[in-house]
Design an enzyme around this catalytic site. Sequence first.
Site: not given
Length: 833
Positions: A763-764
Amino acid sequence: MNEDFRARLRRQLDLEDESRALGAKRYASRELPWKFEAGTAEEEANLPPGKKLLKAAVIPTAEAIKAFIDGACSGKAGRRHSAADLLLLVEPEEAAYITCRVLVNCAVAKVQLQRGAVMVAEALDEHLSMESFRDINKKGYKGFLKQQEQRGYSRQRKSAVKKLLTEEGALVDSSTSEKVTKGNKLIELAIEATGLWTLERVSRSRGWAYTVQASETLQGWLDKQHARCSMLDPIHMPMIVRPRRWRSPTYGGYLTPRPGNRLIKQRNKVYHEELRNIDLTEVFDAVNHIQDTPWQINSRILDLMTEVWDGGGNLGGLPPREDEPLPARPEDIDYNEEAKTAWKREAASVYARNADLVSARVAVQQGLWVGRRFTDEPELYYPHEMDFRGRIYPIPTFGPSPQGSDWQKALLQFAHGKPLGDEGRRWLYIHISNLFGVDKVPFEERVEWTLAHARELIDSAMNPLDGERFWTTADSPWCALAACFEFVGALDQGEDFVSCLPIALDGSCSGLQHFSAMLRDADGGAAVNLMPAERPQDVYGRVKDRAQEVADTTPTYTYVIKTKDESGEEQEQCFTVDNPWIGGKITRAIAKRPTMTYCYSATRFGMQGMILETLRGIDKELTAKGEGPYLGGADNYQAANWLSHVLYRAIGDTVKAAEAAMDWLRTAASVASEEDLPLWWTTPMGLPILQEYKRQKGQRIEVHWAGQRVQLMVNVDTEGLDKRAQSNGVAPNFVHSLDAAHLQAVALRCRREGIRHLAMIHDSFGTHAADTDRIAAILRETFVEQYTPDVLRRLYDELVDQLGEDLAAKLPEPPAMGTLDLAQVLEAPFTFA
């Protein structure tokens, strides 16, 4: 193909040979069994093949022993075997474990039968002696085991143990004839039950003798298993040429095929057969684009990290060289049960942390070695693979890594830079502010914070070790130091500065974002920045505030300590204490991890551990400053226990729609489990996901071996599913498969738009500063595209097709959709920030 590429290709093949050789060397460096007397601590049974063999042999041997004893004790006519009486003192599983363990070692050393029989019997006697010691002197027994963890089991030590057992009146020492009788019988039963060993008649100087040997089948199996273990444990390293593109689920990654090479880590054979019929072109393209990113070792960070490490320091979160001291024993420990319980709990925690430090130090040493190994390479590449939910990971697992810890990521930079430009410089400043934890304010305030701290940032870059060390105060110190170097470059050269630093944009509590989007939850969406706002919203802060309201209205709480009296009866003592959380003591940092992991089925008990770990970190920092503990001396364990209940409820109240979705997913898994049906679903990228947790039949066998307590857990997969695991696992697995699909969609869009350098961590999402503005838009666009269809309804339809008419009738409708307009995400600047 030019000559330079041919040379790099040859070097890459050499590197892959080296990685296998290093792995084989690591495996072979374990003390090999033929260098020692059979039965010592360094033995065949301790190596992976030996352990696997024991699990296969113990149960049938135990059944044979039990049948022998039952037959001997049945009262039928005939002479009763004398070994039966001797074996009544020990459980069949314990006798089987000890017998098979000795036989594994004897077969390698080709020990004579009589000697093997005595070894089996002596091991049994030692086990019974330790059992007797435990019954006679529990305190002394515990102290003995603790000493044994730190000592070897030499002949001298063995004699000392025998003397101790004699003094305690616990020694079991059979006569020689008894040892031969019961040892021979146990060996005979093991051979008959398993067929893994044989008795071979061999010539000796004084006549004939029988030796215990591995059967031909077993010997071949052991040879293959040792060869397999040495080859299956390579030390994977980065590549110096682009990885082989994934074109099928079994073809891609390293140039030299790995045993069992698969893109998706899933054990089910039917699943892999099903993949052959599915077009996964887009999934392959996404993985290939990520692993095509060229990297380089950040030599300035490597040099400084090496200097700190070689100097014995632990700046920037590197592990300390010295173990943490154990807490002092309370003076009243003999009669204060509360103090005793708290001390034992804290001592166990320190012991565990010190054990973790050992592996952490090794990781740093390995990482610096890899960094030096590749520091002169112009380009490095990381081949990637996927877990069964579709999440993408680099195959090399130690050393510099795009998905590693702070120091591991800081050792890497993009191999090719891009001029910052005006927007790129702005994103560099935002990135620096984020690294220092100033990430819950608007972007312009982050830029202002960075410029306001220009002097400290410049000092960090110019004098990282001898200056003020401002970089060490960052949340990610080594990545912050790498950013400080770029900050100075941007000040010197302006928009023309060529940046090689990955600029990361992270989701706001990713799991809650995905649940809020799929349910169109306006309240949850607002809390996790799916809606336009002038300032970023903070769901962790919201949860913290809810929990603080509860704490401030609860002046005291009660906890219970359970103890046992001299007779072994359990007693409970209740203690009422002042609530240490009153008055703003619940911080955002304390609430963050429990909130973040809620959507991944974190339990209340797990949250207690997270709170306790955060408290310990705070106390450690306060101690370094000469200040007292954060909660003023309150019992951290009990305080964390109380707060975990409060936080769990506060999170559920904050994100009710997500809780409803998780409940529905668990219900769906329970319905499918009624007929032992695994769960299949398809991600928005077309990747099929199979969740199949098999129920395992386990049996714990515990014996005393070489002065220590040894456990063997024999687990066998059954045909049925583990219903609890299916239910508990579905919510985190489903949402992980969705964030994985989003990442793949982002990678594909970047490929189409020419954004070549990607640093992806679930999620980065990272890329060059110059491309960050565009990737920020791509993130929001692909997110909206993924959730415009009703993904829960699609899952419902898939499950109905799988379950059949009767079971499908038990499946409730998905939760109702809310009022969130997904189009607002396109205008929400802080969704990924």
